[in-house]
Motif scaffolding. Structure first.
Motif, PDB file in Angstrom:
ATOM      1  N   TYR A   1       0.863  -1.177   0.048  1.00 27.65           N
ATOM      2  CA  TYR A   1       0.055  -0.152  -0.018  1.00 27.65           C
ATOM      3  C   TYR A   1       0.856   1.275   0.171  1.00 27.65           C
ATOM      4  O   TYR A   1       0.573   2.120  -0.835  1.00 27.65           O
ATOM      5  CB  TYR A   1      -0.739  -0.032   1.262  1.00 27.65           C
ATOM      6  N   TYR A   2       1.881   1.225   0.907  1.00 28.84           N
ATOM      7  CA  TYR A   2       2.846   2.433   0.895  1.00 28.84           C
ATOM      8  C   TYR A   2       3.400   2.765  -0.404  1.00 28.84           C
ATOM      9  O   TYR A   2       3.377   3.784  -1.029  1.00 28.84           O
ATOM     10  CB  TYR A   2       4.075   2.374   2.033  1.00 28.84           C
TER      11      TYR A   2
ATOM     12  N   GLY B   1       1.361   9.299  -6.193  1.00 27.89           N
ATOM     13  CA  GLY B   1       1.541  10.644  -5.800  1.00 27.89           C
ATOM     14  C   GLY B   1       0.275  11.139  -4.689  1.00 27.89           C
ATOM     15  O   GLY B   1       0.259  12.090  -4.446  1.00 27.89           O
ATOM     16  N   LEU B   2      -0.309   9.925  -4.103  1.00 30.69           N
ATOM     17  CA  LEU B   2      -1.225  10.167  -3.197  1.00 30.69           C
ATOM     18  C   LEU B   2      -0.793  10.779  -2.002  1.00 30.69           C
ATOM     19  O   LEU B   2      -1.569  11.762  -1.392  1.00 30.69           O
ATOM     20  CB  LEU B   2      -1.981   8.715  -2.871  1.00 30.69           C
TER      21      LEU B   2
ATOM     22  N   GLU C   1      11.464  11.198   0.051  1.00 30.27           N
ATOM     23  CA  GLU C   1      10.285  12.110  -0.265  1.00 30.27           C
ATOM     24  C   GLU C   1       9.180  11.800   0.487  1.00 30.27           C
ATOM     25  O   GLU C   1       8.329  12.588   1.137  1.00 30.27           O
ATOM     26  CB  GLU C   1      10.357  12.455  -1.551  1.00 30.27           C
ATOM     27  N   ALA C   2       8.507  10.502   0.452  1.00 36.61           N
ATOM     28  CA  ALA C   2       7.353   9.768   0.839  1.00 36.61           C
ATOM     29  C   ALA C   2       7.169   9.962   2.225  1.00 36.61           C
ATOM     30  O   ALA C   2       6.223  10.390   2.865  1.00 36.61           O
ATOM     31  CB  ALA C   2       7.294   8.582   0.204  1.00 36.61           C
ATOM     32  N   MET C   3       8.356   9.518   2.844  1.00 32.14           N
ATOM     33  CA  MET C   3       8.401   9.431   4.410  1.00 32.14           C
ATOM     34  C   MET C   3       8.381  10.980   4.942  1.00 32.14           C
ATOM     35  O   MET C   3       7.693  10.998   6.026  1.00 32.14           O
ATOM     36  CB  MET C   3       9.870   9.266   4.889  1.00 32.14           C
ATOM     37  N   ILE C   4       8.922  11.726   4.137  1.00 30.10           N
ATOM     38  CA  ILE C   4       8.843  13.325   4.724  1.00 30.10           C
ATOM     39  C   ILE C   4       7.367  13.764   4.751  1.00 30.10           C
ATOM     40  O   ILE C   4       6.673  14.337   5.662  1.00 30.10           O
ATOM     41  CB  ILE C   4       9.771  14.226   3.962  1.00 30.10           C
ATOM     42  N   HIS C   5       6.668  13.524   3.388  1.00 29.22           N
ATOM     43  CA  HIS C   5       5.304  13.603   3.461  1.00 29.22           C
ATOM     44  C   HIS C   5       4.491  13.007   4.618  1.00 29.22           C
ATOM     45  O   HIS C   5       3.413  13.693   5.028  1.00 29.22           O
ATOM     46  CB  HIS C   5       4.679  13.224   1.836  1.00 29.22           C
TER      47      HIS C   5
END
Length: 279
Positions: A77-78, A85-86, A252-256
């Protein structure tokens, strides 16, 4: 949601109400493609709680507690939310809500840009790493753009050898694409003429704010303190203290995810727990 003892990182009902429509709509779209019409077997809220747990504690995916869904399911899922871009869009939507709640227009007109070099683990391939000679760090560089409240507008992760100009220009282009109303930005002295000139081509006035050389040690620098505080918020999430991600896109996703956690708490007026005093 299964009946089990909650972890401190878990999302409250109020915060889930903000996030659920986006994630459940995504899941429904996937289910509608199934020719069998089989219902969902995975609780998306539990998946998101597991992602928050990884983000907050810094553990590897395989070390997820067994009362969460299987780590392979959570990572599936991640990765899908990252690649589609969710997570980035969810951060944009929540930022708009947080700005309105704070009495601001949903769309910002000003931004603050800064970079942060962090060491990498053994996971990232060497091609995505570099050396920040000024800070003597081998790893990656995060270029972060916030609004004047410190809410994330854009993030780009590159090799630490990338200059502030290179990293900042890409981040600023991302900001202009998602927030075309931005016309002003403040940066530190590491950003040179090339960045300022490129900002001008985007219709953004870039102002360099230098440190006060007459003051020794730490002191608050006009406007720049906002983004530096945001970097401090990110450090509450142990997964971000070092870059463990194989792909820069995962960094970047972990920061989001960290900022989704932060901003959703702002909207619902929930405090962010810290590690201090929890033992």
């Amino acid at each position: 949601m299964t009946a089990r003892r909650a972890y401190p990182s878990e999302i409250s009902d109020a915060r889930w109400a903000l996030i659920a429509p986006t994630l459940l709509a995504w899941q429904k779209t996937r289910l509608d493609r199934r020719p069998t019409g089989e219902p969902a077997r995975t609780d998306v809220r539990e998946v998101f709680n597991a992602i928050l747990y990884v983000n907050r504690t810094g553990i590897a995916w395989k070390y997820l507690p067994h009362d969460f869904p299987p780590h392979t399911t959570v990572y599936y899922y991640y990765a899908a939310w990252r690649d589609e871009g969710l997570l980035a869009q969810l951060n944009v939507d929540l930022t708009d809500l947080a700005r309105v709640k704070a009495g601001r227009d949903a769309q910002p007109t000003a931004a603050v840009v800064d970079t942060q070099s962090v060491k990498t683990s053994t996971n990232p391939p060497t091609a995505t790493q570099g050396t920040d000679a000024a800070k003597k760090i081998v790893g990656r560089k995060r270029s972060v753009v916030t609004d004047t409240l410190g809410l994330l507008l854009a993030v780009i992760v590159m090799a630490a050898s990338a200059t502030e100009n290179t990293a900042g220009i890409q981040a600023l282009e991302q900001v202009k694409a998602t927030h075309p109303t931005v016309t002003k930005t403040w940066v530190d002295a590491g950003f040179k003429t090339k960045f300022v000139e490129h900002a001008a081509t985007l219709g953004i006035d870039a102002e360099v704010v230098p440190r006060n050389t007459n003051v020794r040690g730490f002191h608050v620098v006009k406007r720049r303190w906002v983004v530096e505080r945001t970097l401090g918020w990110l450090m509450l999430h142990r997964r971000l203290v070092r870059d463990y991600e194989t792909l820069p896109a995962s960094s970047e996703a972990m920061i989001h995810i960290a900022m989704i956690d932060n901003v959703s708490r702002r909207i619902t007026e929930e405090s962010t727990p810290t590690w201090r005093g929890t033992y």
